[in-house]
Enzyme design. Sequence first.
Site, PDB file in Angstrom:
ATOM      1  N   CYS A  55       6.862  -0.405   6.622  1.00  0.00           N
ATOM      2  CA  CYS A  55       6.963   0.156   5.273  1.00  0.00           C
ATOM      3  C   CYS A  55       7.428   1.607   5.414  1.00  0.00           C
ATOM      4  O   CYS A  55       8.031   1.967   6.436  1.00  0.00           O
ATOM      5  CB  CYS A  55       5.638   0.033   4.513  1.00  0.00           C
ATOM      6  SG  CYS A  55       4.250   0.921   5.259  1.00  0.00           S
ATOM      7  N   ASN A  74       3.563   3.774   6.677  1.00  0.00           N
ATOM      8  CA  ASN A  74       2.685   3.086   7.645  1.00  0.00           C
ATOM      9  C   ASN A  74       1.211   3.460   7.431  1.00  0.00           C
ATOM     10  O   ASN A  74       0.426   3.500   8.373  1.00  0.00           O
ATOM     11  CB  ASN A  74       3.113   3.342   9.099  1.00  0.00           C
ATOM     12  CG  ASN A  74       2.483   2.399  10.130  1.00  0.00           C
ATOM     13  OD1 ASN A  74       2.299   2.777  11.280  1.00  0.00           O
ATOM     14  ND2 ASN A  74       2.137   1.200   9.747  1.00  0.00           N
ATOM     15  N   CYS A 131      -0.186   2.309   4.063  1.00  0.00           N
ATOM     16  CA  CYS A 131      -0.660   1.381   3.020  1.00  0.00           C
ATOM     17  C   CYS A 131      -0.221  -0.054   3.283  1.00  0.00           C
ATOM     18  O   CYS A 131      -1.011  -0.883   3.734  1.00  0.00           O
ATOM     19  CB  CYS A 131      -0.175   1.834   1.634  1.00  0.00           C
ATOM     20  SG  CYS A 131      -0.968   3.344   1.036  1.00  0.00           S
ATOM     21  N   ARG A 132       1.042  -0.365   2.982  1.00  0.00           N
ATOM     22  CA  ARG A 132       1.462  -1.773   2.985  1.00  0.00           C
ATOM     23  C   ARG A 132       1.532  -2.389   4.377  1.00  0.00           C
ATOM     24  O   ARG A 132       1.021  -3.485   4.609  1.00  0.00           O
ATOM     25  CB  ARG A 132       2.822  -1.906   2.279  1.00  0.00           C
ATOM     26  CG  ARG A 132       2.761  -1.583   0.797  1.00  0.00           C
ATOM     27  CD  ARG A 132       4.146  -1.393   0.213  1.00  0.00           C
ATOM     28  NE  ARG A 132       4.794  -0.215   0.773  1.00  0.00           N
ATOM     29  CZ  ARG A 132       6.058   0.124   0.563  1.00  0.00           C
ATOM     30  NH1 ARG A 132       6.829  -0.659  -0.173  1.00  0.00           N
ATOM     31  NH2 ARG A 132       6.549   1.231   1.091  1.00  0.00           N
ATOM     32  N   SER A 133       2.221  -1.724   5.316  1.00  0.00           N
ATOM     33  CA  SER A 133       2.397  -2.392   6.618  1.00  0.00           C
ATOM     34  C   SER A 133       1.115  -2.464   7.451  1.00  0.00           C
ATOM     35  O   SER A 133       0.902  -3.483   8.113  1.00  0.00           O
ATOM     36  CB  SER A 133       3.571  -1.790   7.410  1.00  0.00           C
ATOM     37  OG  SER A 133       3.368  -0.450   7.746  1.00  0.00           O
ATOM     38  N   ASP A 185       4.752  -0.356  -3.812  1.00  0.00           N
ATOM     39  CA  ASP A 185       4.006   0.594  -2.993  1.00  0.00           C
ATOM     40  C   ASP A 185       2.753   1.061  -3.728  1.00  0.00           C
ATOM     41  O   ASP A 185       2.841   1.796  -4.714  1.00  0.00           O
ATOM     42  CB  ASP A 185       4.898   1.787  -2.665  1.00  0.00           C
ATOM     43  CG  ASP A 185       4.303   2.641  -1.566  1.00  0.00           C
ATOM     44  OD1 ASP A 185       3.074   2.581  -1.366  1.00  0.00           O
ATOM     45  OD2 ASP A 185       5.071   3.352  -0.897  1.00  0.00           O
TER      46      ASP A 185
HETATM   47  P1  4NP Z   1       3.369   2.875   2.499  1.00  0.00           P
HETATM   48  O1  4NP Z   1       3.011   3.855   1.268  1.00  0.00           O
HETATM   49  O2  4NP Z   1       4.851   2.997   2.723  1.00  0.00           O
HETATM   50  O3  4NP Z   1       2.972   1.527   1.992  1.00  0.00           O
HETATM   51  O4  4NP Z   1       2.544   3.349   3.665  1.00  0.00           O
HETATM   52  C1  4NP Z   1       3.302   5.221   1.247  1.00  0.00           C
HETATM   53  C2  4NP Z   1       2.395   6.120   1.765  1.00  0.00           C
HETATM   54  C3  4NP Z   1       2.653   7.476   1.688  1.00  0.00           C
HETATM   55  C4  4NP Z   1       3.817   7.922   1.084  1.00  0.00           C
HETATM   56  C5  4NP Z   1       4.730   7.023   0.585  1.00  0.00           C
HETATM   57  C6  4NP Z   1       4.468   5.675   0.672  1.00  0.00           C
HETATM   58  N1  4NP Z   1       4.050   9.318   0.973  1.00  0.00           N
HETATM   59  O5  4NP Z   1       4.957   9.696   0.210  1.00  0.00           O
HETATM   60  O6  4NP Z   1       3.354  10.117   1.607  1.00  0.00           O
END
Ligand code: 4NP
Length: 149
Positions: free
Chosen positions: A9, A12, A14-16, A120
Amino acid sequence: MTTRILFVCLGNICRSPAAEGIARALLPGLEIDSAGTSDWHVGEPPYGAMQAAARARGIDLGGLHARQFQPGDFHRFDLILAMDADNLDEIEALRPTGSDTPVRLFTDYAPETGADHVPDPYYTRDFDAALDLIEAAAKGLKAALDPAG
Ligand code: 4NP
């Protein structure tokens, strides 16, 4: 044989990592990892709200730490699964010459949901919706890898 699977994702956190934790539970014996296309959260554990939502379903994400996707991952994994089209494009941009490792959208394994990406939850704040979709895709992945099982 597909035995090494990498979930990717953006952050790294939340989703992955959630996909990693759910896939580890559903597909014991396979090598499962996750990474982010960005370096924003390298070294950090999964986001607290995602850890809590996963824990409520019996999935412990506590031991994981974020890392950034790297071109060498094309050689270390048999299948790379992206959470959305932006992730997929970022991964493909790093494909080493000669690598034919498949990169697919994780939601391809959950056609019944009609989803074309995992929204997300860092932005939507709907951690349970993300986990529902990830669980559906992980079940579809298991069925695709082990049709007899
Ligand atoms: P992920 O979510 O891609 O599912 O881990 C996010 C976590 C943090 C951020 C963006 C997406 N961020 O902008 O910090």
